[in-house]
Write a protein that holds these residues in place. Structure first.
Motif, short mmCIF file in Angstrom:
data_model
loop_
_atom_site.label_atom_id
_atom_site.label_comp_id
_atom_site.label_asym_id
_atom_site.label_seq_id
_atom_site.Cartn_x
_atom_site.Cartn_y
_atom_site.Cartn_z
N ASP A 1 0.81 -1.25 -0.21
CA ASP A 1 0.03 -0.09 -0.02
C ASP A 1 0.74 1.20 0.06
N ALA A 2 1.87 1.15 0.68
CA ALA A 2 2.99 2.46 0.90
C ALA A 2 3.46 2.46 -0.37
N LEU A 3 3.67 1.60 -1.11
CA LEU A 3 4.59 1.53 -2.55
C LEU A 3 3.69 2.21 -3.64
N LYS A 4 2.04 1.86 -3.62
CA LYS A 4 1.45 2.29 -4.40
C LYS A 4 1.08 3.66 -4.33
N LEU A 5 0.99 3.93 -3.03
CA LEU A 5 0.74 5.60 -2.70
C LEU A 5 1.77 6.23 -3.10
N PHE A 6 2.96 5.94 -2.81
CA PHE A 6 4.13 6.66 -3.44
C PHE A 6 4.16 7.02 -4.72
N ILE A 7 3.53 5.79 -5.65
CA ILE A 7 3.81 6.11 -6.98
C ILE A 7 2.80 6.79 -7.44
N VAL A 8 1.34 6.71 -6.77
CA VAL A 8 0.35 7.45 -7.22
C VAL A 8 0.86 9.05 -6.86
N GLU A 9 1.32 9.57 -5.86
CA GLU A 9 1.69 10.75 -5.47
C GLU A 9 3.01 11.32 -5.81
N LEU A 10 3.73 10.32 -6.85
CA LEU A 10 5.16 10.89 -7.25
C LEU A 10 4.67 11.92 -8.34
N VAL A 11 5.74 13.06 -8.10
CA VAL A 11 5.56 14.04 -9.28
C VAL A 11 6.70 13.75 -10.19
N ASP A 12 6.52 14.13 -11.30
CA ASP A 12 7.63 13.72 -12.20
C ASP A 12 8.74 14.57 -12.09
N GLU A 13 9.96 13.84 -12.05
CA GLU A 13 11.23 14.74 -11.82
C GLU A 13 11.90 14.64 -12.93
N ASP A 14 12.97 15.95 -12.87
CA ASP A 14 13.68 16.00 -14.02
C ASP A 14 14.72 15.01 -14.17
N GLU A 15 14.73 14.22 -15.27
CA GLU A 15 15.77 13.22 -15.30
C GLU A 15 16.59 13.63 -16.43
N ALA A 16 16.90 14.86 -16.43
CA ALA A 16 18.22 15.54 -17.18
C ALA A 16 19.40 14.86 -16.89
N VAL A 17 20.38 15.04 -17.68
CA VAL A 17 21.68 14.46 -17.36
C VAL A 17 22.45 15.20 -16.06
N GLU A 18 22.49 14.44 -15.51
CA GLU A 18 23.07 14.66 -13.89
C GLU A 18 24.49 15.49 -13.82
N ALA A 19 24.57 16.66 -13.19
CA ALA A 19 25.94 17.33 -12.66
C ALA A 19 27.02 16.37 -12.30
N ASP A 20 27.97 16.85 -12.55
CA ASP A 20 29.16 15.98 -11.97
C ASP A 20 29.09 16.37 -10.24
N ILE A 21 29.18 15.23 -9.58
CA ILE A 21 29.15 14.96 -8.35
C ILE A 21 30.62 15.21 -7.74
N PRO A 22 30.46 16.33 -6.66
CA PRO A 22 31.76 16.66 -6.16
C PRO A 22 32.39 15.45 -5.37
#
Length: 881
Positions: A540-561
């Motif tokens: 139930d928690a997984l399904k609720l999380f997917i339902v409430e999940l807002v589309d996030e920007d999946e652009a190319v990630e910046a270099d992680i310092p």
């Protein structure tokens, strides 16, 4: 005679909310063995209530008869035999209270029925609130409730009187019998006129005492009035004499002349006092002026000394502060440098912290994206698993209940059995060759075997063959048809066509149950908690999380310092900041020390300057006064004037001391007070004389002497009457006490026969023992081997056994008297060992040959081997209830 209970029926009495009865009681030994909490003790309480508790009472004991929480009328029926005649008593309490006794004399109800019971059983009416077994007579001693036999107790007064009557012939005395009772009753009647039951005076004694008290009070009053009149005569003569003395004192003029002389002396004293006051004021004024001049000289000297000291202190403080100023300036510069370095360190640390925070934020964002992607993948897998779970659940729903499956299996066995029965009793025919033109029951007959269960017709052209199987074949065919119909109905209800299909469906459903458990485990495995994205465990928690999940920007990630490198830089900045803070604290401490060293010097400098200014101000003020130039000469002249004023004050003091105004005033006041007191005494004595003359005039003609003589004679007569009544009361008390002593002596004679009868039973328990009874027939001690052991010192088991045996002994003596006797023991011999238990049962069995014995017990094993009439409590419907 013995009393034999036959039947006991109880309804609505304490725990017996429904009717219960014990029937079939016999003459000998009766044993009622029931478990705990079944009401054995309640049965004995009900028996006591039926025989001894008045039906109309509503005391505390009767109120306890009703079952808890119910408003009913407890009812008891008892059937018994007494003196060879049948009796029945039916008693109801509280609601609709009633009693009915049926016996040889017929029926009786109400108080007459109660009286018949008391007369039959030798009991008396119980007036206590909780029940007094002593008023129940012999049965109160012999019907022993649970735990009442754990201590040895003596019989009640009724039993003692009955036993004494039995033993009178043996001891040769009638004390305690009817003759004694008649004499004692008459003496008690006379005793009651003078004494209370507790030995307190009352009745005639109190009346005579009250008469004496009243007569003596009247005599005292008359004597006091007569003495008062005589005192009045004496007081009148005394008052007249004192009045004459007062008149002589008032007529004397000695005090008048003395007062005139004292008044003249008082005027002279007052003039001397005035001169003294003037000289004292002059002396004070000159002394004050001298003190002021001397004080001014002293203040000028002190201010000069203070100015010199302040100048020296100020010069020293300024010199010391000049030495400290250079160190203070160095400390201030060092503190300014440390503050600059600290600000630079703080700026570097803030930049390092911002860089680390930005790096950690980029790392968290990366981890969250990975966690979200993994959650989406697990969600897709969860959807597939839930679809499989729904399908498996649908298959498990097709599981045929065990009861229905058992019915199908049973029907299948019945069909097989019916077919076997039909095959065993049916006729089998076989057709071979050509079947053309052959009909069986009007239909063409096929080649092969056929089983015939009923009458069958086979036609061959114009000929017809009739085959009749045995009679049992038709019933077998009917049973088979019935079994097939039931089986078909069962299959139709479940949507089946055969038993194999049912078994296959059940196998599939069972497999689905296992599959459901596997799917549930897989679902739990793909729905774990994830702290990175704040996801709880469970689908139930997984399904609720997917339902409430807002589309996030999946652009190319910046270099992680490199977070570790940034952390190291922050730690280095922290170290530099700490060092800078330490340096600043050191500079602050150095400045504080310099300021601390300068502070007292500054304070000393300021204090010296202030003191110097104050001293200069005082000197200027004093020297600016107009009398300062001639101050020294003025001081000398003032001291000379003070000495002259002191001499004049001394002379005035000697003159004033010769005439003391206060002493003269006190002597005048004394004379005035004496005159005033004489006048007041004259007025008071005049009033007293008038009052006493009036009293003599009013009391003198009332004959107080005659009254006093009559009252004294009445008091003497009352005292004589009291003495006579006291002698009568003491005589009656002596006679009553003498009768009691005689009865006690006679009672002691009964102890021997009682001990003899009791020893017959107790010696079997304690061989070679002697018994010691008290005057009230209570077993006090057992003597074994010359050693006396009090019953209270014996073990609980021995006390209980002795209590039972002494009751049997008293029962035998009551039987000799012809009293109704029945022995009931509730839960007896609980502390007896095996050997003594067998001996006590043997003694009780022998007693049962002489009287009825009823044992109420829960110990089946202890009394299992005892021969006797075994009974149980059974629920019944009471007659008339």
């Amino acid at each position: 005679m013995s009393l034999y209970l036959r039947r006991i029926a109880i309804d609505g009495f304490r725990k017996f909310r429904e009717a219960m009865a014990i029937e079939g009681l016999t003459d000998g030994l009766n044993i009622v063995i029931e478990p705990n909490e079944t009401g054995k003790s309640t049965v004995l309480e009900a028996l006591r209530a039926a025989f001894f508790v008045r039906h109309g009472t509503k005391n505390q004991l009767a109120q306890s008869f009703a079952p808890y929480g119910e408003a009913v009328g407890p009812e008891i029926q008892v059937s018994f035999d007494a003196d060879g005649a049948p009796w029945t008593v039916t008693k109801r309490f509280l609601r609709g209270a009633s009693i009915e006794v049926t016996g040889p004399q017929g029926k009786a109800q109400g108080e007459e029925a109660e009286a018949r019971l008391h007369a039959l059983l030798g009991s008396v009416r119980d007036t206590s609130q909780r029940g007094d077994a002593g008023s129940y007579g012999a049965l109160g001693l012999l019907w022993v409730a649970q735990a009442e036999a754990l201590t040895v107790t003596g019989p009640g007064q009724i039993v003692r009187d009955t036993v004494r009557s039995t033993l009178e012939a043996e001891v040769g005395s009638i004390m305690g019998g009817p003759a004694y009772a008649r004499v004692r009753t008459r003496i008690d009647e006379q005793y009651g006129r003078y004494w209370s039951p507790t030995g307190q005076k009352r009745g005639r004694q109190n009346e005579a005492r009250e008469r004496v008290e009243q007569a003596e009070a009247a005599a005292r009053d008359a004597s006091e009035r007569l003495a008062g009149l005589e005192r009045t005569f004496s007081e009148l003569e005394s008052a007249r004499s004192r009045l004459k003395v007062v008149h002589r004192e008032i007529a004397d003029d000695t005090d008048v002349q003395a007062r005139k002389d004292l008044t003249a002396s008082l005027e002279t004293a007052r003039a001397a006092a005035q001169i003294l006051a003037t000289r004292r004021a002059e002396h004070e004024a000159i002394s004050a002026k001298t003190r002021n001049l001397e004080d001014l000289v002293d203040r000028h000297r002190k201010a000069t000394d203070e100015r010199t000291s302040a100048e020296l202190a100020l010069e020293a403080a300024r010199s010391r502060r000049a030495e400290v100023r250079e160190g203070l300036a160095t400390a201030q510069q060092r503190l300014a440098d440390a503050r600059s370095a600290l600000e630079a360190a703080r700026t570097a640390r803030q930049e390092a912290r911002r860089a680390l925070s930005a790096g950690e934020e980029l790392l968290r964002t990366s981890r969250r994206r990975s966690a979200v992607s993994a959650a989406r993948a697990r969600h897709a897998e969860l959807v597939d698993l839930e679809r499989l779970q729904v399908e498996a659940a649908a298959l498990t729903a097709t599981l045929i209940p065990a009861k229905a499956m058992d019915a199908i299996e049973a029907n299948e066995r019945l069909v097989a059995e019916a077919r076997a029965a039909r095959a065993a009793g049916a006729t089998r025919v076989a057709l071979v060759g050509d079947a053309a033109g052959i009909l069986i029951d009007g239909e063409p007959m096929a080649i092969g075997e056929r089983t015939l269960s009923g009458e069958t017709r086979v036609r061959f052209g114009n000929a017809e063959l009739i085959i009749t199987p045995p009679a049992g074949a038709a019933s077998a065919e009917g049973a088979l048809s019935s079994a097939l119909e039931r089986q078909a109905s069962a299959f139709a209800d479940l949507g089946l066509t055969s038993l194999a299909e049912a078994r296959a469906r059940n196998d599939t459903a069972r497999d689905a149950v296992g599959e459901l458990r596997t799917i549930a485990a897989r679902i739990a495995a793909v729905t774990p908690a994830d702290d990175v994205i704040g996801l709880a465990s469970g689908p139930d928690a997984l399904k609720l999380f997917i339902v409430e999940l807002v589309d996030e920007d999946e652009a190319v990630e910046a270099d992680i310092p490199d977070v570790a490198l940034l952390t190291a830089k922050l730690e280095a900045a922290d170290t530099a900041l700490a060092r800078a803070e330490g340096a600043q604290e050191s500079a602050v401490e150095a400045l504080r020390r310099a300021e601390k060293e300068d502070a007292p010097l500054a304070s000393a400098e300021a204090g010296a300057a202030s003191t110097l200014a104050n001293a200069n101000g005082q000197i200027e003020t004093i020297e600016g006064r107009p009398e300062f130039p001639t101050l020294a000469a003025d001081v000398v002249r003032a001291r000379e004037q003070t000495a002259e004023a002191a001499v004049k004050l001394e002379e005035a003091t000697r003159d004033a001391t010769a005439h003391d105004p206060a002493a003269i005033t006190r002597r005048i006041e004394t004379i005035d007070a004496r005159v005033k007191a004489a006048g007041e005494a004259r007025v008071k004595l005049e009033m007293d004389v008038a009052r006493l003359e009036g009293t003599v005039e009013s009391e003198g003609g009332k004959g107080l002497a005659d009254r006093e003589a009559g009252a004294r004679e009445e008091a003497e007569a009352a005292r004589a009457a009291l003495q006579r009544i006291t002698e009568e009361s003491d005589t009656l008390k002596l006679l009553r006490d003498t009768l009691d002593e005689a009865r006690d002596e006679t009672s002691a004679k009964f102890v021997g026969p009682v001990a003899k009868r009791a020893k017959r039973h107790i010696e079997r328990l304690l061989p070679g023992c002697d018994l010691s009874f008290s005057e009230d027939l209570t077993l006090e001690a057992v003597v074994r081997g010359g050693i006396s052991e009090g019953c209270g010192d014996l073990s609980r088991g021995t006390q209980e056994q002795l209590a039972v045996l002494t009751r049997i002994a008293f029962a035998d003596m009551l039987l000799e008297q012809g009293r109704p006797v029945s022995l009931i023991l509730d839960d007896p011999l609980v502390y007896a060992d095996d050997a003594r238990l067998d001996l006590m049962i043997e003694i009780l069995s022998e007693a049962a040959e002489r009287m009825q014995v009823v044992l109420l017990t829960c110990r089946d094993r202890a009394f299992r081997h005892v021969p006797g009439n075994r009974l149980s409590m059974a629920r019944i419907l009471l007659d008339g209830v």
